[in-house]
Design a protein around this motif. Structure first.
Motif, short mmCIF file in Angstrom:
data_model
loop_
_atom_site.label_atom_id
_atom_site.label_comp_id
_atom_site.label_asym_id
_atom_site.label_seq_id
_atom_site.Cartn_x
_atom_site.Cartn_y
_atom_site.Cartn_z
N VAL A 123 0.85 -1.19 0.00
CA VAL A 123 0.00 0.00 0.00
C VAL A 123 0.88 1.23 0.00
N THR A 124 0.61 2.16 -0.92
CA THR A 124 1.39 3.40 -1.03
C THR A 124 0.43 4.57 -1.27
N ARG A 125 0.98 5.78 -1.23
CA ARG A 125 0.22 6.93 -1.68
C ARG A 125 0.15 6.90 -3.21
N ARG A 146 10.82 4.04 3.89
CA ARG A 146 10.23 3.89 5.22
C ARG A 146 9.04 2.95 5.07
N ILE A 147 9.19 1.73 5.57
CA ILE A 147 8.23 0.66 5.31
C ILE A 147 7.46 0.32 6.58
N ALA A 148 6.16 0.50 6.54
CA ALA A 148 5.32 0.19 7.71
C ALA A 148 4.94 -1.29 7.71
N VAL A 149 4.89 -1.87 8.91
CA VAL A 149 4.38 -3.22 9.12
C VAL A 149 3.62 -3.22 10.45
N VAL A 150 2.79 -4.21 10.64
CA VAL A 150 2.18 -4.42 11.95
C VAL A 150 3.03 -5.42 12.70
N ARG A 151 3.38 -5.06 13.91
CA ARG A 151 4.34 -5.81 14.70
C ARG A 151 3.94 -7.26 14.89
N SER A 164 6.76 6.94 -5.49
CA SER A 164 7.67 6.37 -6.49
C SER A 164 7.77 4.86 -6.36
N ILE A 165 7.39 4.32 -5.21
CA ILE A 165 7.39 2.87 -5.00
C ILE A 165 6.14 2.29 -5.65
N LYS A 166 6.36 1.37 -6.59
CA LYS A 166 5.25 0.79 -7.34
C LYS A 166 5.11 -0.71 -7.15
N SER A 167 6.13 -1.37 -6.57
CA SER A 167 6.08 -2.81 -6.42
C SER A 167 6.98 -3.23 -5.27
N PHE A 168 6.89 -4.50 -4.87
CA PHE A 168 7.76 -5.03 -3.83
C PHE A 168 9.23 -4.89 -4.21
N ASP A 169 9.52 -4.97 -5.52
CA ASP A 169 10.90 -4.86 -5.98
C ASP A 169 11.51 -3.48 -5.71
N ASP A 170 10.65 -2.48 -5.48
CA ASP A 170 11.15 -1.12 -5.24
C ASP A 170 11.53 -0.88 -3.78
N LEU A 171 11.26 -1.81 -2.90
CA LEU A 171 11.58 -1.63 -1.49
C LEU A 171 13.07 -1.77 -1.25
N VAL A 173 5.22 7.36 6.33
CA VAL A 173 5.95 6.23 5.77
C VAL A 173 5.71 6.20 4.27
N ASP A 174 6.58 5.50 3.56
CA ASP A 174 6.48 5.45 2.10
C ASP A 174 5.58 4.33 1.61
N ALA A 175 5.49 3.27 2.40
CA ALA A 175 4.70 2.11 1.98
C ALA A 175 4.34 1.28 3.19
N TRP A 176 3.29 0.49 3.04
CA TRP A 176 2.87 -0.45 4.08
C TRP A 176 2.80 -1.82 3.45
#
Length: 313
Positions: free
Chosen positions: A164-166, A182-187, A170-177, A221-224
């Motif tokens: 999930v991104t805005r 700044r990558i969000a996750v749930v702990r 600029s991040i469009k896929s998992f390959d861009d991470l 964050v940039d992505a979740w």
């Protein structure tokens, strides 16, 4: 999937979530799983057959007085309040969603009452194993590392992982991470494990889905990296966010968590799961909560002997 209710539910906590952002972020939380597992590798389900029972005990042979429940006759279930369409509290204050409605139907087959209590996902499995709850209901991926610490029923669902991104990211896929994102996750989730251990990147971890999502919306964050079901339940058209990519993850099916020493309860829940599959309840709930979702042809719920009506004959 009751989209209007879910949409309103997603909007309610945003103001609170934004205020809690800095307090919720944590870079020193314990790593979820010490052994890296690539949740996006995928898997043919034959490799998971070792975790699926060949059949189940007939329902009429289940003795509910011997299930080791915290309260006789009642399933006490730990779940989440903010993860539609699987586990959440609706506008009437009731715990609902695909997982919880399925568990209600299973409890009815067993003649058990059911009570839900909200908790954080990072604490849930420990609470089940410590017998604070009889069952954990939270679309739990059954990784090998988790199996070392808690027991599971047969599988009742599979999952996708979403990015999930805005809209303008600029991040469009998992390959861009990469290390600059700044990558969000749930702990404590498999998404946390994927970012931290598989990608070996420093994640920005949050205690719940709403807070992670709010921080994508406000640009903190940039992505979740999220479970796709929860991403689809929270991302709202016009809010400036998008699901940039969604990849199927059948490597680990989803199951209900039970104390690893309570085999009678695991057996009872497996019997009830096969029963609600056979009578069409499982299929009805899938159609209600996941309209239009494609199901992998190599995946079926329940035991190896379960009869899925749409596939019989």
């Amino acid at each position: 999937m009751k989209l209007s209710a879910i949409t309103r539910l997603a909007a309610l906590p945003v103001a609170i979530a934004l205020a809690a952002t800095l307090a919720a972020c944590s870079s020193d939380a314990a790593a979820p799983d010490s052994t890296p597992t690539n949740a996006l590798e995928g898997s043919d389900q034959a490799s998971l057959s070792k975790y699926t029972t060949a059949d189940v005990t007939p329902l009429d042979e289940i003795d509910i007085s011997k299930l080791g429940l915290i309260t006789d006759g009642t399933l006490l279930v730990g779940t989440l309040s903010d993860a539609p369409p699987n586990i959440f509290i609706n506008e009437a204050g009731e715990f609902t969603g695909f997982d919880n409605e399925l568990l209600k139907a299973m409890a009815q087959k067993l003649g058990l009452k059911i009570e839900f209590a909200s908790t954080d996902f990072s604490a849930l499995l420990g609470q089940v194993q410590n017998k604070s709850f009889d069952v954990g209901s939270s679309s739990i991926s059954t990784t090998d590392a988790r199996r070392e610490n808690v027991g599971f029923t047969n599988g009742y669902d599979f999952g996708y992982m979403a990015l999930v991104t805005r809209d303008d990211a600029s991040i469009k896929s998992f390959d861009d991470l990469d290390e600059n994102a700044r990558i969000a996750v749930v702990r404590g989730t498999v998404q946390d494990d994927y970012v931290t251990n598989t990608l070996q990147l420093e994640a920005v971890s949050f205690p719940d889905y709403n807070t992670a999502y709010a921080n994508v919306r406000n640009g903190q964050v940039d992505a979740w990296v999220a479970p796709s079901n929860q991403a689809e339940g929270l991302v709202v058209e016009g809010d400036g966010t998008t699901i940039a990519e969604s990849v199927i993850n059948t490597q680990n099916f989803m199951a209900f968590a039970v104390n690893s020493d309570n085999q009678p309860l695991i057996d009872a829940l497996n019997s009830a799961l096969d029963a609600v599959i056979a009578d069409g309840t499982w299929g009805t709930l899938v159609a209600e909560w996941y309209p239009g979702r494609a199901q992998p042809l190599d995946w079926t719920p329940g035991s190896a002997a379960a009869l899925v009506p749409s596939r019989v004959g």
